[in-house]
Design a protein around this motif. Sequence first.
Motif, PDB file in Angstrom:
ATOM      1  N   HIS A 246      79.053  12.215  39.264  1.00 43.91           N
ATOM      2  CA  HIS A 246      78.060  12.262  38.108  1.00 43.91           C
ATOM      3  C   HIS A 246      78.149  12.854  36.732  1.00 43.91           C
ATOM      4  O   HIS A 246      77.777  12.317  35.992  1.00 43.91           O
ATOM      5  N   VAL A 303      73.319   5.519  43.458  1.00 50.23           N
ATOM      6  CA  VAL A 303      73.955   6.189  42.271  1.00 50.23           C
ATOM      7  C   VAL A 303      75.217   4.880  42.177  1.00 50.23           C
ATOM      8  O   VAL A 303      75.488   4.632  40.791  1.00 50.23           O
ATOM      9  N   SER A 307      75.865   2.678  38.847  1.00 50.54           N
ATOM     10  CA  SER A 307      77.140   2.614  37.935  1.00 50.54           C
ATOM     11  C   SER A 307      77.692   1.107  38.034  1.00 50.54           C
ATOM     12  O   SER A 307      78.241   0.832  37.141  1.00 50.54           O
ATOM     13  N   TRP A 327      69.693   5.344  38.967  1.00 49.85           N
ATOM     14  CA  TRP A 327      70.696   6.621  38.942  1.00 49.85           C
ATOM     15  C   TRP A 327      69.954   7.965  39.050  1.00 49.85           C
ATOM     16  O   TRP A 327      70.160   8.876  40.056  1.00 49.85           O
TER      17      TRP A 327
END
Length: 414
Positions: A246, A303, A307, A327
């Motif tokens: 992250h 997430v 990405s 996200w």
Amino acid sequence: MSTSPDTATAPGGSESRPAPPAAGAGEPQKLPLLALLALATAVFITSLTETLPAGLLPQMSSDLRVSESATGQTVTIYAIGTALTAIPLTAATAGWRRKRLLLVAMAGFAVANTVTAVSSVYGLTMVARFVAGVAAGLAWALLAGYARRMAPVHLQGKAIAIAMAGIPVALSLGVPAGTFLGTAVGWRVAFLVMTALTVVLLGWIWAAVPDYPGQERGERPAMLRALKVPGVAPVLFVTLVFVLAHTILYAYIATFLDDVGLGGSTDLVLLVFGAASLLSIWIVGAQIHRRLRLLTVVSTLLVAVASALLAVLSDNTALVYVAAALWGLGWGGVPTLLQTAVADAGGEQADAAQAMLVTLWNVAMAGGGIAGGILLDGIGSDSFPWTVLLLLAPVLAVVVFARAHGFPVKRPGA
């Protein structure tokens, strides 16, 4: 972010998790909202101080006359300050009165943010950010436990949730507002505003937050013993790698967006991210009692999808905003999920496990800032989302396979 519970005992007691004084017979027990909101504001200030440079890298870089990757290390040095000092300083100040310790920690933020705001020397700025990280280590070592001690037993979870609400508020409103303010009138003003908020908070804490004694010497937990408890190591591994992934992207999000032609929209993208994080916090809070494992798997996948969108389709402005929403939806509840998972796994060693979690969290943030800077200088910002995807693969694997301990199919007591 850093999270570690206070384990202080009541006078003459030996419990590591004391209950607050009971109300009179038949008297309804209520939460001290004014005091808890003061703690939430402290959480807000510590979270925002840590992440504020992420939205201000170009301006800070120009003013300090260093590269954006070097400016990104202002996030790294903050995390290093917390990681190096959280455990030893917590042990050294374990006997302090809790209110005194919280006031000292927040005063440290006021000083560090003021120096950051007026400094034109990169080295001095880094020293100030390190001091802010040290102050964070002190503050986070007692905030969750402080909130717990203010509440009757059946409301302790809600008390901690109120205190920790400062995290999503910082993400959803603080960072975008700080980015907008820094862009409009200068990044230094954003840090001076943080100082002003902290000064107000000091008075608020002094007036409204109750005091509690420190911890007796014989009752301080042994940190490394928690590693032998089944389930603790998998949760700590997930914490380290997930936060690393992250941070690599988040610490340099302004640079990434600038490189894809959205440099002028950083505040809006962060606002979308933060709003989705708020929704994530609400969902996790409502469902975590029975679905911690499922929520952790879904968070990791969200997430990862975000990405992938940023890696492949960042030239599409609409999809960048979609990725920011996914996200935030995936990340917002992660601190709560990991704190709860390590507390469940730790059992009697939960306090020690939480203290290790805060250290690894900040090691990961420091590592993310360093790794992101190396990637930015060596490959470019387009490598960030691919790196996140690569790191999330072992995270997902550990969560899936830690079905007996760590991320069990059924939570204890559920």
